[in-house]
Design a protein around this motif. Structure first.
Motif, mmCIF file in Angstrom:
data_model
loop_
_atom_site.group_PDB
_atom_site.id
_atom_site.type_symbol
_atom_site.label_atom_id
_atom_site.label_comp_id
_atom_site.label_asym_id
_atom_site.label_seq_id
_atom_site.Cartn_x
_atom_site.Cartn_y
_atom_site.Cartn_z
ATOM 1 N N GLY A 290 -63.103 -2.022 -22.078
ATOM 2 C CA GLY A 290 -63.547 -1.334 -20.781
ATOM 3 C C GLY A 290 -64.198 0.166 -21.228
ATOM 4 N N ALA B 185 -68.340 -3.085 -13.090
ATOM 5 C CA ALA B 185 -68.363 -1.872 -12.811
ATOM 6 C C ALA B 185 -69.126 -1.592 -11.472
ATOM 7 N N VAL C 164 -62.553 -1.858 -15.628
ATOM 8 C CA VAL C 164 -63.512 -0.840 -15.344
ATOM 9 C C VAL C 164 -62.558 0.455 -15.324
ATOM 10 N N LEU D 279 -67.211 7.454 -12.022
ATOM 11 C CA LEU D 279 -67.952 6.881 -13.018
ATOM 12 C C LEU D 279 -69.375 7.947 -13.165
ATOM 13 N N SER E 16 -76.730 2.042 -6.909
ATOM 14 C CA SER E 16 -76.448 1.978 -8.599
ATOM 15 C C SER E 16 -77.779 1.688 -9.249
ATOM 16 N N GLN F 4 -68.425 1.264 -21.505
ATOM 17 C CA GLN F 4 -68.877 2.200 -20.988
ATOM 18 C C GLN F 4 -69.630 3.113 -21.926
ATOM 19 N N ALA G 160 -73.026 1.416 -22.615
ATOM 20 C CA ALA G 160 -73.619 1.694 -21.439
ATOM 21 C C ALA G 160 -74.415 3.110 -21.842
ATOM 22 N N ALA H 276 -62.448 3.516 -14.412
ATOM 23 C CA ALA H 276 -63.050 4.410 -13.807
ATOM 24 C C ALA H 276 -61.955 5.400 -12.802
ATOM 25 N N VAL I 169 -67.862 9.343 -20.316
ATOM 26 C CA VAL I 169 -66.792 8.649 -19.716
ATOM 27 C C VAL I 169 -65.654 9.384 -19.549
ATOM 28 N N TRP J 157 -74.515 6.066 -13.188
ATOM 29 C CA TRP J 157 -73.967 5.702 -11.826
ATOM 30 C C TRP J 157 -73.634 6.979 -11.036
ATOM 31 N N TRP K 203 -69.306 -7.150 -17.592
ATOM 32 C CA TRP K 203 -68.667 -5.954 -17.164
ATOM 33 C C TRP K 203 -69.571 -5.025 -16.358
ATOM 34 N N ARG K 204 -70.651 -5.108 -16.564
ATOM 35 C CA ARG K 204 -71.609 -4.184 -15.404
ATOM 36 C C ARG K 204 -71.373 -4.642 -14.149
#
Length: 482
Positions: free
Chosen positions: A364, A471, A326, A332, A481, A368, A371, A328, A290, A336, A467-468
Motif C-alpha cells: 500500500g 483508496a 490503504v 491522503l 476524487s 501510493q 500514484a 491513510a 504519502v 486526493w 488499489w485505487r
C-alpha cells in the motif's frame, strides 16, 4: 581535508553526522549519532512535539557525533522538518506552545472557510490549500493557543537558539503558503488571507549562506547550509537534471522530481516549490506526499503485527493473497488532498494472517508512491525512467521490490541512510567554498542495490486499479476524487 557537522532534525528523531571531505571531494561519514523523538498523536488529528525535546535532541546528537569523530569541524548545517510550527519568545528563545507537526490536521478549520480562494492560492504558491503546509497551522495556533511571541517554522527557532539569527531558508519558506512561487519574499496578499499580516517573519536566505556562528557544540563554528529535509535528500541524490526523481521513506514518504529553473505548476494535484537556492539561482521541484510510511509501520508494531521495523521482511508473507491496504492513517495527499480520508484493509478472509496484512501494508505504501510517480510523469510529459530512494524503510527488500514492481521502473537505493544530512552538508560546503558547484558539492555515488520490476505491466496495472478503488472508498470527500 574538511570536516562538517550536519544535523537532520526530523519527526521521529534527530540525526547528526560528521562528514570527512577528502582530497577527491567525496564525503565519508565519520560518525553518526541519533536521538529518538516520539510525536504525540492526539484526538482530533493533533500531532505535537515538545520543542525543548527537539532542541535537546539537536544538541545531544551534535555533541555525540563530534565526540565520536574526535575531529574539528568547520561548520554546522541543518535540515529541518519543513512545515512544523511553534510560537516562541524572541527575546528569551522560550517556546510558548508545543510544536505543531506537519502531520497535524487541526488547521482544516482554517482551510475550510478559505476554500473559495483555493485556486488562487494554488496558482500563486504552487501548493495546495491544505493543513499540511505552514500558514494554516500558524493561523490555527494564533487562534487556538496564543497571540504572544513570534510564530515560525521549527528551523527558525532552532537556528535562533544556535546563533541568534532570525532566518529561514528559501526552500522552507516556499512550503508555507506565504510566498509566491516566483518570488523570494513574503507575500502581503497571502499574509492577509491567512490573517498573518501583523506577524514579524524571519528573513529568507539562500541554502548556501552562512547565517551566524555557534558555540553550542564546543568551539565556535559557522552555521551554514539551511534546507528543508526532502529537498536536502533530492540534492544529495544528485537530482540536478530536469526529470530526475527520488523518494525518501521516512515518517512519511516523499517523492520529489527536479524541474530546473522553471516553476511549472502541476496539472495533476502535485505541489511545486523551491528545491533550493544555491549560488543565487533558484531550482524548483514537483513533489507529492504519502503522510504515513514509517509511521504506519510503527502503528503496525504498536498493534503487535510486527515485532520491530527490522523484521518487516521476516513477517511479510510471499503474497498478500488479495488483501489490500490503504495506509491513510493521517489522511491522503496528492492527488486526493483529503485530510479526512481514513486507512483501510480490504479483501480479507478467515485465511488472512498477519503476514498478508504486513505485505499489504508495504504494498500500500508502494502503491501510493507509484500514484505520485504517475502524476510526476504527467506533469513532465514523459514517464520516469528510474527512481532513486533513501530512508530507513529502504532496508525492506519487500517494500523496495514492491516499489519496482508497481512503478515498473528500476529503483536505485542510495548507499547511505543519511541522504538528508548529506544534502545539508553539501549546502554548507558551498557556503564555505564560493567557487564550488552543486555537482561538485554532492559528488558521485553508486546505488548499493537496484531493484528491477518482476511483475508484468498488466499485473501491476490490475493491482493499481484495484488499489485505487480501495483508496477512493476511504475518502471523506466522496465524489470529489480525481
Amino acid at each position: 581535508m574538511t570536516h562538517l557537522l550536519a544535523i537532520d532534525q526530523g519527526t521521529s528523531g534527530t540525526k547528526a553526522i560528521v562528514v570527512d571531505y577528502g582530497p577527491d571531494g567525496s564525503g565519508r561519514v565519520v560518525s553518526v549519532a541519533e536521538v529518538a523523538l516520539r510525536p504525540r498523536y492526539l484526538p482530533g488529528g493533533a500531532v505535537e512535539q515538545d520543542p525543548e525535546a527537539l532542541w535537546d535532541s539537536v544538541v545531544r546528537a551534535g555533541r555525540d557525533a563530534l565526540a565520536q569523530a574526535e575531529v574539528e569541524v568547520t561548520a554546522v548545517a541543518l535540515a529541518n522538518q519543513g512545515e512544523t510550527v511553534l510560537a516562541w519568545d524572541r527575546d528569551t528563545g522560550r517556546p510558548l506552545t508545543p510544536a505543531i507537526v506537519w502531520q497535524d490536521r487541526r488547521a482544516e478549520s482554517v482551510c475550510a472557510p478559505l476554500a473559495g480562494s483555493a485556486d488562487r492560492v494554488a496558482r500563486r504558491t504552487g501548493l495546495v490549500l491544505d493543513p499540511y503546509f505552514s500558514a494554516p497551522k500558524m493561523a490555527w495556533l494564533r487562534g487556538a493557543l496564543t497571540r504572544s511571541g513570534v510564530v515560525t517554522t521549527s528551523d527558525t527557532w532552532l537556528v535562533h537558539r544556535l546563533c541568534g539569527a532570525y532566518v529561514t531558508d528559501a526552500s522552507t519558506a516556499s512550503r508555507s503558503l506565504l510566498t509566491a512561487l516566483d518570488s523570494p519574499s513574503w507575500d502581503g496578499e497571502l499574509l492577509e488571507l491567512f490573517g498573518l499580516a501583523d506577524e514579524t517573519l524571519p528573513g529568507i536566505v539562500g541554502c548556501d549562506e552562512i547565517v551566524g556562528a555557534t558555540d553550542v557544540f564546543g568551539p565556535t563554528i559557522p552555521v551554514a547550509g539551511l534546507i528543508v529535509d526532502q529537498q536536502a535528500a533530492l540534492l544529495a541524490e544528485s537530482c540536478l537534471e530536469t526529470g530526475a526523481a527520488k523518494c525518501t521513506y521516512g515518517t512519511g514518504a516523499f517523492l520529489l522530481a527536479q524541474l530546473g529553473a522553471t516553476p511549472a505548476l502541476s496539472s495533476s494535484g502535485l505541489t511545486t516549490s523551491v528545491a533550493w537556492r544555491l549560488r543565487g539561482q533558484t531550482s524548483y521541484c514537483a513533489d507529492g506526499q504519502v503522510y504515513t510510511a514509517a509511521s504506519a509501520v510503527r502503528w503496525a508494531i504498536d498493534l503487535g503485527l510486527v515485532p520491530a521495523a527490522d523484521q518487516l521482511d521476516t513477517v511479510a508473507a510471499d503474497s498478500s493473497d488479495g488483501v489490500l491496504c490503504v495506509p491513510a492513517l493521517a489522511g491522503l495527499a496528492a492527488p486526493w488532498w483529503d485530510s479526512g480520508a481514513t486507512a483501510s484493509f480490504t479483501g480479507m478472509t478467515l485465511s488472512s494472517g498477519r503476514g498478508q496484512l504486513v505485505r499489504a501494508l508495504l504494498e500500500g505504501i508502494a502503491a501510493q508512491v507509484t500514484a505520485l510517480a504517475d502524476l510526476v510523469a504527467t506533469d513532465l510529459g514523459r514517464p520516469l525512467t528510474r527512481l532513486r530512494v533513501d530512508g530507513g524503510l529502504t532496508r525492506s527488500a519487500v517494500l523496495m521490490q514492491a516499489q519496482a514492481d508497481l512503478a515498473q521502473i528500476p529503483v536505485d537505493v542510495y548507499p547511505s541512510l543519511h541522504a538528508t544530512a548529506l544534502g545539508a552538508a553539501a549546502c554548507a560546503r558551498m557556503a564555505l567554498e564560493p567557487s564550488m558547484t552543486p555537482a561538485e558539492a554532492v559528488g558521485d555515488w553508486t546505488p548499493v542495490h537496484t531493484y528491477h520490476p518482476r511483475w508484468s505491466p498488466d499485473r501491476a496495472a490490475e493491482y493499481l486499479d484495484r488499489w485505487r478503488q480501495a483508496a477512493e472508498s476511504t475518502l471523506q470527500k466522496q465524489g470529489e476524487s480525481s
